[in-house]
Design a protein around this motif. Structure first.
Motif, PDB file in Angstrom:
ATOM      1  N   ARG A 124       0.840  -1.210   0.000  1.00  0.00           N
ATOM      2  CA  ARG A 124       0.000   0.000   0.000  1.00  0.00           C
ATOM      3  C   ARG A 124       0.873   1.257   0.000  1.00  0.00           C
ATOM      4  O   ARG A 124       0.585   2.235  -0.698  1.00  0.00           O
ATOM      5  CB  ARG A 124      -0.926  -0.002   1.213  1.00  0.00           C
TER       6      ARG A 124
ATOM      7  N   THR B 229       2.434   1.662  -3.391  1.00  0.00           N
ATOM      8  CA  THR B 229       1.406   2.085  -4.354  1.00  0.00           C
ATOM      9  C   THR B 229       1.262   3.602  -4.320  1.00  0.00           C
ATOM     10  O   THR B 229       1.222   4.269  -5.359  1.00  0.00           O
ATOM     11  CB  THR B 229       0.041   1.422  -4.019  1.00  0.00           C
ATOM     12  N   ASN B 230       1.207   4.138  -3.101  1.00  0.00           N
ATOM     13  CA  ASN B 230       1.078   5.587  -2.937  1.00  0.00           C
ATOM     14  C   ASN B 230       2.302   6.316  -3.502  1.00  0.00           C
ATOM     15  O   ASN B 230       2.183   7.311  -4.217  1.00  0.00           O
ATOM     16  CB  ASN B 230       0.903   5.917  -1.445  1.00  0.00           C
TER      17      ASN B 230
ATOM     18  N   GLU C  52      -2.746  -3.167  -7.479  1.00  0.00           N
ATOM     19  CA  GLU C  52      -2.858  -1.701  -7.473  1.00  0.00           C
ATOM     20  C   GLU C  52      -1.474  -1.055  -7.614  1.00  0.00           C
ATOM     21  O   GLU C  52      -1.310  -0.051  -8.309  1.00  0.00           O
ATOM     22  CB  GLU C  52      -3.537  -1.220  -6.186  1.00  0.00           C
ATOM     23  N   CYS C  53      -0.490  -1.648  -6.939  1.00  0.00           N
ATOM     24  CA  CYS C  53       0.878  -1.136  -7.013  1.00  0.00           C
ATOM     25  C   CYS C  53       1.414  -1.250  -8.448  1.00  0.00           C
ATOM     26  O   CYS C  53       1.998  -0.300  -8.989  1.00  0.00           O
ATOM     27  CB  CYS C  53       1.779  -1.897  -6.047  1.00  0.00           C
TER      28      CYS C  53
ATOM     29  N   ASN D 236       0.068   1.340 -10.805  1.00  0.00           N
ATOM     30  CA  ASN D 236       0.743   2.641 -10.721  1.00  0.00           C
ATOM     31  C   ASN D 236       2.146   2.616 -11.329  1.00  0.00           C
ATOM     32  O   ASN D 236       2.726   3.667 -11.601  1.00  0.00           O
ATOM     33  CB  ASN D 236       0.837   3.102  -9.261  1.00  0.00           C
TER      34      ASN D 236
ATOM     35  N   ALA E 269      -8.184  -2.374 -10.657  1.00  0.00           N
ATOM     36  CA  ALA E 269      -6.720  -2.244 -10.638  1.00  0.00           C
ATOM     37  C   ALA E 269      -6.084  -2.916 -11.852  1.00  0.00           C
ATOM     38  O   ALA E 269      -5.261  -2.316 -12.546  1.00  0.00           O
ATOM     39  CB  ALA E 269      -6.159  -2.843  -9.351  1.00  0.00           C
TER      40      ALA E 269
END
Length: 930
Positions: free
Chosen positions: A736, A739-740, A778-779, A782, A818
């Motif tokens: 997480r 990912t950010n 999700e990572c 990105n 995602a």
């Protein structure tokens, strides 16, 4: 070997093919066989060209010179030597060579351009050199002028320091008799002059072995030690930094190629040994100030034990034990209240204990450890004298120092016959200093449960007696801490309380009272925190403490003070209050078995349950615990041990548990403070700090949480949590956080790839745990905008693209968003992947149709973008296949739908797809009959 001409020709072929190593080998063999001078000159000239390609400029100059010796008009050799000399920085010599070339061929534009360029560079260099030389001289003139204005002197000193930190500037200072002039500044005896001189010398020594060795020999190690011995904290710290710069340069901090001079520069063993002996001599020297002694101990702690236990050579440790162990023990045994003691600071004895611990920990085998223990044992026995109480006190205080360092050694000494009895007997002495030393030793000695039980039986009444009768606050508080420690000997086990119900709360109340009293000196108040560090094992005491806001703030203020001996006690107290220590899992079956066999069963205090812990964490955050932790982490001292770092990491992790509190932690500097904890310390500590970092990185704006370049330092700790040996929660939070960060900037995405995070993220995309699989996808979503990631998806022989396509067909909507988002972006960036997608799985069309028909507009939008990318992929067969399938009907239905703000994105993309299909001639526009 062969014909030199044939070998030369073979070398030419390899050179033209770009195989420079083979070419050098052929030319070298040809030179061995060749006897003709002119042919040899040609071969040398050719090999020179190879060395230029290899950037081996010293060899290139040598070969070109040998060719020129045969023919002084060899224009190729002259120009090649010019190129090599320029790269070596010898511009004047290079200029002469190209000047000769231009004389032979005056119309050659390359020679004329090189001649002009080198001439300009030489002029610029001369201008800089002369101006730098004059600036250096002017600075020294200002600094050594007694009548010069103070402001001008400060400016000159700062300029000199800045200049010394640049390699060219440092060399100019050195060449202009700078070391002698800097020594003149030291001789003035003025602190500001000494400080400027030492800092300039540090700059000159940094990363330059030859200069560092020259400065050591010109100044002398004893002189540098005498500067560090001064009673000035700033000067001692600056001189410590000078020693560190010298050590780093002499042990591998300099990567220059010294060529022929290497033999004069490379062997620094003698200088390093001289420095080590001088530092050991400083430790027990009465003429050395407390600050100087601290820095000598810090240098030994940093540079003697191995940084990596895999290194085989630990000879420095063995040398230090043989030549300096007794001197370190002498420092530990000092009692400042007695006459004729060494000058110390409040931190000295703890730094000495840390050094002892690191030396003992660096030993490899039992004989080495036995030797260490025997030296300590011999030293203690030589000091115990029934007829000389001062010497005996020194022995007891030395044992205290060992108990704070290598515990095993200290505990073995305490276990010797008569030592514990002597401690208890000294508690009953009439001299206050005897009582103080004995009580401190007793506090450190009762670490083990068996010893605590001995003291509870033999020493509690004495401690109570001292506590009640003495009027000396310093002894009173130490007696109280002794009682606190004995009262907490059962740890957090509710069933193992040593004292009667309510006694520990009373002791804690008195500790808090002392802690909050500003009239008492900080050294004495420090012991109140020591007491709380023990007593907060009791949940009632923890709860009372966090309710006392004044006591918490007083502790945080002390944690921010210059006295760093307090760090461990503060860290212990916070670990206890947040329950962030390791807890043994209680298995119900084993509890029943233990009860049946009448064995002791650990019991949890009711106030150690989750809701109580959460309440305590909130109270600590409100009182400003994060800013105190941030200051503690910055402590540049050996006292901030790996164990203390681990405890601080544990506290941070407990504080970051609730996502709502993470903003507060970031606002008070917690994000920045966690980075060094995640990079250095025990393995467990680094994992805890990395976990806390991941939690903060997952929900914070990286620009605010980790300002400036710090954000790039966050990636490595987070990537380390992705390994399969880490817990699922750690994997999840790290993904997480990454990912950010990956969604923030291209630079961060590139850094993430460089840290080899991709294989780990891809592994987690196969994970059975749905949360981890989603976070990994999700990572990756990105990351797909990064060129390096796209290249991995283009490679053949892997299932990366297949996995992304199949994940689009999963039932979990978040996972579909995602995966489809990643696929949409990567097919837009790389058209070849549109075609590859159809080859990796036969289900691709079915999955794509499902996406385009999805009721969730976000998923539908992503599916339609993939369709549009495929139509734009320059693969006409693929576009035909799509339009000939049911996809045309799907696009038509969506495109003909009325405008709808909730589903407008997919409608617009569907219409764009139909327009593209018309442009490709795959469908015809609808026309009404005339």
């Amino acid at each position: 070997m062969g014909d030199p001409i044939l070998l030369k020709d073979e070398g030419n072929k390899h050179f033209q093919a770009g195989d420079i190593d083979k070419a050098i080998e052929c030319y070298t063999n040809a030179l061995k066989e060749c006897t003709d001078k002119k042919v040899k000159a040609v071969i040398y000239r050719n090999r020179c060209a190879c060395y230029l390609k290899k950037e081996s400029y010293t060899n290139a100059v040598s070969d070109a010179s040998k060719a020129i010796d045969v023919d002084s008009s060899d224009i190729k050799a002259l120009y090649r030597r010019c190129q090599a000399l320029e790269k070596l920085g010898k511009l004047d010599m290079a200029f002469k060579d190209v000047q000769r070339c231009a004389t032979i061929e005056p119309k050659n534009k390359t020679f004329l351009e090189t001649l002009r360029r080198l001439g300009a560079e030489i002029q610029a260099k001369l201008k800089t050199t002369f101006s730098t030389d004059s600036r250096v001289q002017d600075m020294f003139d200002i600094l050594l002028d007694e009548e010069m204005d103070k402001e001008k002197k400060e400016k000159a000193a700062n300029n000199l320091i800045v200049l010394s930190r640049e390699d060219a500037g440092a060399e100019r200072i050195f060449q202009n008799n700078g070391v002698a002039l800097l020594l003149n500044m030291v001789e003035t005896g003025k602190p500001e002059m000494i400080l400027a001189a030492v800092r300039a010398l540090s700059g000159m020594c940094t990363g330059h072995k030859a200069r560092a060795m020259a400065i050591v020999n010109m100044m002398g190690v004893d002189k540098i030690c005498s500067i560090m011995a001064l009673d000035n904290e700033e000067i001692a710290l600056a001189t410590c930094n000078l020693f560190q710069c010298i050590n780093d340069s002499l042990t591998g901090g300099d990567t220059r190629d010294y060529g022929k001079e290497a033999s004069l520069v490379l062997d620094a063993a003698k200088e390093l040994k001289t420095i080590l002996l001088a530092l050991l001599e400083m430790i027990a020297n009465k003429k050395v100030s407390g600050h100087g002694r601290d820095q000598a101990l810090n240098l030994l702690t940093k540079n003697v034990p191995r940084k990596d236990k895999k290194e085989k050579d630990h000879s420095r440790t063995l040398f230090t034990i043989d030549h300096g162990l007794k001197k370190i023990l002498k420092v530990c045994g000092q009692v400042s209240e007695l006459p004729d003691q060494l000058p110390l600071t409040e931190n000295t004895q703890l730094i000495a204990s840390v050094l002892l611990n690191k030396l003992y920990d660096d030993l490899k085998c039992d004989p080495e450890r036995t030797n260490f223990r025997e030296i300590c044992d011999e030293y203690i026995k030589s000091k115990i004298d029934p007829n000389n109480m001062d010497k005996t006190l020194h022995a007891i205080n030395t044992i205290s120092g060992l108990l704070q360092g290598p515990f095993d050694v200290g505990n073995s000494l305490v276990g010797q016959q008569g030592v514990m009895e002597m401690m208890v007997a000294l508690c009953g002495s009439e001299r206050e200093v005897d009582q103080m030393v004995a009580v401190e030793a007793l506090i450190h000695a009762s670490t083990k449960m068996s010893r605590a039980t001995f003291f509870i039986t033999n020493g509690v009444s004495l401690l109570k007696d001292i506590y009640k009768k003495t009027k000396n606050e310093r002894i009173k508080i130490r007696a109280l801490v002794g009682l606190c420690k004995l009262g907490s000997a059962g740890g957090d086990d509710y069933a193992l309380r040593q004292f009667a119900e309510g006694s520990t709360e009373k002791l804690a109340k008195q500790c808090r009272k002392w802690l909050c009293n500003p009239q008492i000196d900080s050294k004495t108040r420090k012991w109140a925190i020591e007491g709380l560090a023990y007593l907060t094992n009791d949940a009632d005491v923890k709860d009372d403490f966090v309710e006392d806001e004044l006591a918490m703030k007083a502790m945080f203020d002390l944690a921010k003070s210059r006295d760093k001996t307090i760090l461990y006690a503060v860290a212990c107290t916070l670990v206890n209050c947040t329950n962030s220590y390791d807890k043994k899992e209680i298995i119900p079956e084993l509890v029943q078995l233990a009860k049946f066999s009448k064995q002791h069963v650990p019991e949890q205090h009711p106030k150690d349950k989750k809701d109580f812990i959460e309440r305590r964490v909130k109270r600590l955050l409100k009182a400003g615990v994060t800013s105190a932790l941030a200051v503690m982490v910055k402590a540049d001292s050996a006292i901030l041990t790996d164990q203390t770092k681990e405890m601080l990491a544990r506290v941070f992790l407990a504080l970051a548990d609730d996502p709502r509190d993470r903003g507060t932690i970031v606002a008070q500097g917690g994000g920045k403070a966690l980075i060094p904890l995640a990079l250095e310390g025990t393995e467990k500590g680094k994992v805890k700090a990395s976990f806390a970092l991941a939690k903060i990185a997952a929900v914070s704006n990286p620009e605010i949480a980790f300002p400036g370049e710090r954000v790039y330092e966050v990636i490595r700790p987070l990537v380390s949590l992705l390994h399969t040996d880490k817990e699922g929660a750690e994997n999840y939070e790290a993904l997480r956080g990454l990912t950010n960060l990956a969604g923030f900037s291209e630079k961060l995405r590139i850094k993430l790839v460089k840290e080899k995070a991709l294989p780990e993220i891809e592994n987690h995309m196969f994970e059975e745990n749905e949360k981890i699989q989603l976070a990994a996808t999700e990572c990756m979503c990105n990351l797909v905008t990064c060129k390096e990631v796209q290249a991995r998806y283009l490679e053949d022989g892997n299932d990366k693209l297949k996995l992304l396509v199949l994940l689009c067909g999963e039932d979990d909507e978040k996972l579909q968003i995602a995966a489809a988002g990643g696929l949409a972006m990567i097919t837009a960036a790389e058209k070849k992947l549109c075609t590859k997608m159809t080859r990796v799985t036969v289900q691709w069309l079915e999955i794509l149709q499902r996406l385009c028909l999805h009721t969730n507009p976000n998923i539908q939008h992503r599916g339609l973008v993939i369709v549009y990318n495929m139509l734009c992929s320059d693969d006409m067969e693929l576009a035909k296949k799509l339009i000939e399938s049911e996809m045309l009907e799907i696009l038509s239905v969506i495109g003909k739908a009325e405008d709808n703000p909730k589903r407008q994105d997919p409608i617009d993309v569907a219409r764009t797809c139909l327009v593209k299909a018309m442009d490709l001639g795959l469908i015809k526009p609808f026309s009404s009959p005339s």
